[in-house]
Design an enzyme around this catalytic site. Sequence first.
Site, PDB file in Angstrom:
ATOM      1  N   VAL A 112       8.921   3.802   0.735  1.00 44.15           N
ATOM      2  CA  VAL A 112       9.124   3.670   2.117  1.00 44.15           C
ATOM      3  C   VAL A 112      10.185   4.568   2.562  1.00 44.15           C
ATOM      4  O   VAL A 112      10.441   4.519   3.932  1.00 44.15           O
ATOM      5  CB  VAL A 112       9.550   2.240   2.591  1.00 44.15           C
ATOM      6  CG1 VAL A 112       8.287   1.171   2.504  1.00 44.15           C
ATOM      7  CG2 VAL A 112      10.899   1.812   1.841  1.00 44.15           C
ATOM      8  N   TYR A 113      10.869   5.503   1.631  1.00 44.94           N
ATOM      9  CA  TYR A 113      11.734   6.384   2.499  1.00 44.94           C
ATOM     10  C   TYR A 113      11.136   7.506   2.916  1.00 44.94           C
ATOM     11  O   TYR A 113      10.139   8.220   2.250  1.00 44.94           O
ATOM     12  CB  TYR A 113      12.757   7.038   1.218  1.00 44.94           C
ATOM     13  CG  TYR A 113      13.615   6.091   0.361  1.00 44.94           C
ATOM     14  CD1 TYR A 113      13.963   4.748   1.006  1.00 44.94           C
ATOM     15  CD2 TYR A 113      14.306   6.148  -0.707  1.00 44.94           C
ATOM     16  CE1 TYR A 113      14.764   3.777   0.241  1.00 44.94           C
ATOM     17  CE2 TYR A 113      15.234   5.313  -1.562  1.00 44.94           C
ATOM     18  CZ  TYR A 113      15.281   4.112  -0.966  1.00 44.94           C
ATOM     19  OH  TYR A 113      16.110   3.229  -1.378  1.00 44.94           O
ATOM     20  N   ALA A 114      11.327   7.641   4.173  1.00 48.19           N
ATOM     21  CA  ALA A 114      10.691   8.549   4.934  1.00 48.19           C
ATOM     22  C   ALA A 114       9.217   8.328   5.105  1.00 48.19           C
ATOM     23  O   ALA A 114       8.368   9.364   5.010  1.00 48.19           O
ATOM     24  CB  ALA A 114      11.181  10.030   4.494  1.00 48.19           C
TER      25      ALA A 114
END
Length: 326
Positions: A52-54
């Site tokens: 889910v990072y970026a």
Amino acid sequence: MELRHLGRTGLRVSRIGLGTMTWGQDMDELDAAEQLKTFVEAGGNLVDTADVYADGGAEYLLSRLIEEFVPRSELVIATKAGSVPDADRRFDGSRGHLLSSLDASLRRLGTDYVDLWQVHAFDPGTPTEETLHALDLAVSSGRARYVGVSNFCGWQLAKAATWQRAVPGRTPLACTQMEYSLLQRGIEREVLPAAVDSDMGLLAASPLGRGVLTGKYRHGTPADSRGASPYLAAFVQPYLDQRGRRIVDAVATAADGLGATPLQVALAWVRDRPGVVAPIVGARNAAQLAAALSVESLTLPGEICRALDEISAPIHFYPDHDWSAL
């Protein structure tokens, strides 16, 4: 950089990990490349990311940098799955979602396997045994070498660790990742003892108290800091209270006495806490990262550790204390 075993496994990771939460969002490819180069040259090998990072951008950016600065085989890539952009369901620990997420992560990372795959958070809507079965399948299929969890409270962690050790053939949990710093010691009540008792290592997230322990907020909020960011200010704000100021002042005093920086003192404290394998450090640029990596040569004297322990001690009541006299 010194290497440590990840829990009771043969996997050895650098005792400082590189976090990538801002990669692909607040950090472009050039800055990320400089960070990875600085990290690898210092002897680091543990790079922590998440699907889910970026929105997957951090994993993709990491894939573009692998092989340019370091062979894939020399990196320990850790990623996570389970967080979902759904207002009604923040976490999805179902077997189907987790395994689909892992496949997507592998595509973005451009690799056949990840060294460490972690469930990002506990999902109360999915049976724990189903979530853990996904970890077993990831390892048995070769898509993950080791597995762990993140953001599980004490009973959730103990339940998961016990389930995995109850039957031969299941994959033991190697680690848990939790926020841990002089400003946030809540895991010492139940999570950390559960991890140690279950032979799991701890990866410490936000070891610098979301940046507050560097001392940058002692005299205001810098314009280029997370505290000034419209979407990260609320992340920093809880540690800018009176208690936080007392702890930061104590860290600064210790740093002055040691000829070090507040960042080095705060990071050395959490790095060497019992049960901790590696703090995960996220930096805005390579210079900030280099400053954090310079802590390798620092070991805090016992009297400094005891003073910091005392001023930052969390308040624990029943059932942690002896109530027999009541």
